[in-house]
Enzyme design. Structure first.
Site, PDB file in Angstrom:
ATOM      1  N   SER A   1       0.790  -1.236   0.000  1.00 24.93           N
ATOM      2  CA  SER A   1       0.000   0.000   0.000  1.00 24.93           C
ATOM      3  C   SER A   1       0.820   1.282   0.000  1.00 24.93           C
ATOM      4  O   SER A   1       0.244   2.369  -0.119  1.00 24.93           O
ATOM      5  CB  SER A   1      -0.943   0.014   1.205  1.00 24.93           C
ATOM      6  OG  SER A   1      -2.096  -0.750   0.931  1.00 24.93           O
TER       7      SER A   1
ATOM      8  N   LYS B   1       0.091   3.784  -2.718  1.00 24.73           N
ATOM      9  CA  LYS B   1      -0.946   4.827  -2.695  1.00 24.73           C
ATOM     10  C   LYS B   1      -0.373   6.233  -2.626  1.00 24.73           C
ATOM     11  O   LYS B   1      -1.092   7.208  -2.902  1.00 24.73           O
ATOM     12  CB  LYS B   1      -1.907   4.572  -1.530  1.00 24.73           C
ATOM     13  CG  LYS B   1      -2.723   3.290  -1.671  1.00 24.73           C
ATOM     14  CD  LYS B   1      -3.713   3.131  -0.521  1.00 24.73           C
ATOM     15  CE  LYS B   1      -4.596   1.901  -0.694  1.00 24.73           C
ATOM     16  NZ  LYS B   1      -3.899   0.641  -0.363  1.00 24.73           N
TER      17      LYS B   1
ATOM     18  N   SER C   1      -6.253   3.541   4.323  1.00 20.35           N
ATOM     19  CA  SER C   1      -5.602   2.783   3.251  1.00 20.35           C
ATOM     20  C   SER C   1      -6.609   1.971   2.445  1.00 20.35           C
ATOM     21  O   SER C   1      -6.331   0.842   2.032  1.00 20.35           O
ATOM     22  CB  SER C   1      -4.518   1.850   3.824  1.00 20.35           C
ATOM     23  OG  SER C   1      -3.679   1.375   2.796  1.00 20.35           O
TER      24      SER C   1
ATOM     25  N   LYS D   1       2.772   6.610   5.033  1.00 22.01           N
ATOM     26  CA  LYS D   1       2.018   5.479   4.486  1.00 22.01           C
ATOM     27  C   LYS D   1       2.630   4.147   4.886  1.00 22.01           C
ATOM     28  O   LYS D   1       3.829   3.928   4.742  1.00 22.01           O
ATOM     29  CB  LYS D   1       1.958   5.565   2.959  1.00 22.01           C
ATOM     30  CG  LYS D   1       0.978   4.591   2.353  1.00 22.01           C
ATOM     31  CD  LYS D   1      -0.452   5.012   2.670  1.00 22.01           C
ATOM     32  CE  LYS D   1      -1.448   3.879   2.522  1.00 22.01           C
ATOM     33  NZ  LYS D   1      -1.376   2.899   3.624  1.00 22.01           N
TER      34      LYS D   1
END
Length: 444
Positions: free
Chosen positions: A71, A74, A135, A263
């Site tokens: 993730s 992202k 997320s 993140k």
């Protein structure tokens, strides 16, 4: 990021709390300072720390090898969403619909998601918040569709953007970081292995994070939110708890390290990964990346412990100096001038204030530079008059204690450079002076 249902989420929180109570408290104080004296011992397969403004590399472990990023993908997707908003191609209150494929993805509780329906519309702000705080995989996929029209067109835009930043060996197959199989046949690629997922090096990831913070620093206003609700008060209401446990109020927060982003990433192939950022009390902001800092089936807190060690190492082992605009650079000698009233010129910085990290105890005089003039600004290797102060005539490669200062630049690092300009404007000598110089040169 993937989580096996609500039970697993609860178990992770409990394990995180236990980890904090037994190991995390010391890191906030004396232990953290003690660890900072030497290079941290990081078990993550790859890690890097860079200055957020210049990209200067401050810590490096295996940072050029591409690995699964889950993730953390992202951040690139978010960059393109914010770019579309700034270019008025999207607006925060704009309502967008989601495809049946995206709606189906959103119902899978094995992954981080907020439930979406193809029969409803959602604001860009709602989906953006779900992406940054929770997320949410389907949410960012829906935003990608809104930006580019289809998932594959958005992936093409992601690849093009990454390449423009010098990232050339990344694998990008979707906006979320799930595997090709997990996103479903409509969103995935038929000619790509089911187990394939996005890959970048730690340098790649740091480059993406630096671009995101540089161009759209407002992302931190959302990435720093620890808890929020999606569609509160409706049947689809979802409590969104941020997976970045280093945020204030969460179990791996350290008061000396006010982390406000950026993140996490979790998958079987990526393990536990995290891109963090912190603004120290001295005003310096850094970005850190740890990749595969523990297996995906543990509590995921080791990535935060290792991040704290790297951040503390940088804080305690570096000071900074600044070369200001029109500032002199050590080691840069005056250059010869062709046809000028003055035959030499001292060059000074023509960049904005350039911050340079120095190992503690190193004097600023250790920063030196080597000039390289533009061909278009020279004649026979000399700076061609006339030229005004403020016009960039070349660059200077900066060195620290005779070693190049490295900054992230996609998949490779490059030397830190600054633009240079004449310290004073140089007028062209009149024709008679130039003729006399020519006559003198015959006899020399």
């Amino acid at each position: 990021m993937r989580f096996a249902g609500k039970l697993k989420k609860v178990m992770i929180a409990l394990v995180a709390a236990v980890t904090f109570s037994t190991a995390g408290l010391g890191i906030a104080g004396a232990d953290l300072q003690a660890q900072a004296a030497s290079t941290p011992s990081i078990s993550a397969k790859a890690a890097i720390a860079v200055d957020a403004s210049t990209g200067q590399i401050l810590y490096d472990k295996n940072s050029s090898k591409p690995m699964a990023i889950a993730s953390m993908t992202k951040m690139l997707s978010t960059y393109l969403v914010l770019k579309a908003i700034h270019e008025d191609k999207l607006s925060w209150n704009q309502k967008i619909s989601v495809s049946k494929a995206v709606a189906k993805m959103s119902q899978n509780t094995e992954y981080a998601n907020v439930p979406l329906l193809s029969t409803k519309t959602y604001s860009v702000r709602q989906l953006y918040n779900a992406t940054e705080i929770y997320s949410a995989n389907a949410a960012i996929t829906a935003l990608g569709d809104a930006v580019a029209g289809t998932p594959h067109k958005f992936v093409s835009l992601m690849r093009k953007t990454a390449k423009s930043w010098g990232i050339t060996d990344a694998t990008i197959i979707n906006a979320s970081g799930l595997t090709n199989k997990e996103v479903g046949s409509t969103i995935g690629y038929s000619n790509v292995a089911a187990s394939a997922e996005n890959e970048m090096s730690a340098q790649d990831v740091a480059t993406v994070a630096q671009k995101l913070l540089s161009d759209y620093p407002e992302v931190l206003k959302t990435s720093s939110i620890a808890h929020a609700w999606f569609e509160k008060g409706t049947s689809s209401a979802t409590k969104m708890d941020n997976r970045n446990y280093m945020l204030k109020g969460l179990v791996k927060h350290y008061s000396a390290l006010p982390v406000d982003g950026l993140k996490t990433g979790t998958s079987t192939k990526a393990g536990n990964a995290f891109t963090g950022t912190v603004k120290f009390s001295n005003g310096n902001r850094i970005i850190t990346v740890v990749m595969h800092a523990g297996a995906a089936n543990d509590s995921g807190t080791e990535r935060f412990t290792q991040t704290a060690e790297i951040m503390s190492y940088v804080y305690h082992n570096y000071t900074t100096t600044t070369i200001n605009k029109n500032g002199k650079i050590n080691g840069v000698k005056a250059v010869d001038v062709q046809d000028g009233k003055s035959l030499t010129s001292q060059l000074v910085s023509n960049s904005g204030a350039t911050k340079i990290y120095l190992p503690t105890g190193t004097d600023a005089s250790a920063v030196t530079g080597k000039v390289s003039l533009k061909k278009s600004a020279t004649t026979d290797g000399k700076l061609q008059a006339p030229v005004k102060n403020g016009k960039t005539v070349g660059t200077v490669n900066l060195n620290l204690s005779k070693k190049a200062i490295k900054v992230v630049d996609g998949t490779t690092s490059k030397n830190m450079t600054i633009n240079v300009t004449p310290k004073k404007s140089i007028d062209k000598a009149n024709i008679f002076v130039r003729m006399w110089r020519g006559v003198k040169s015959w006899f020399n």
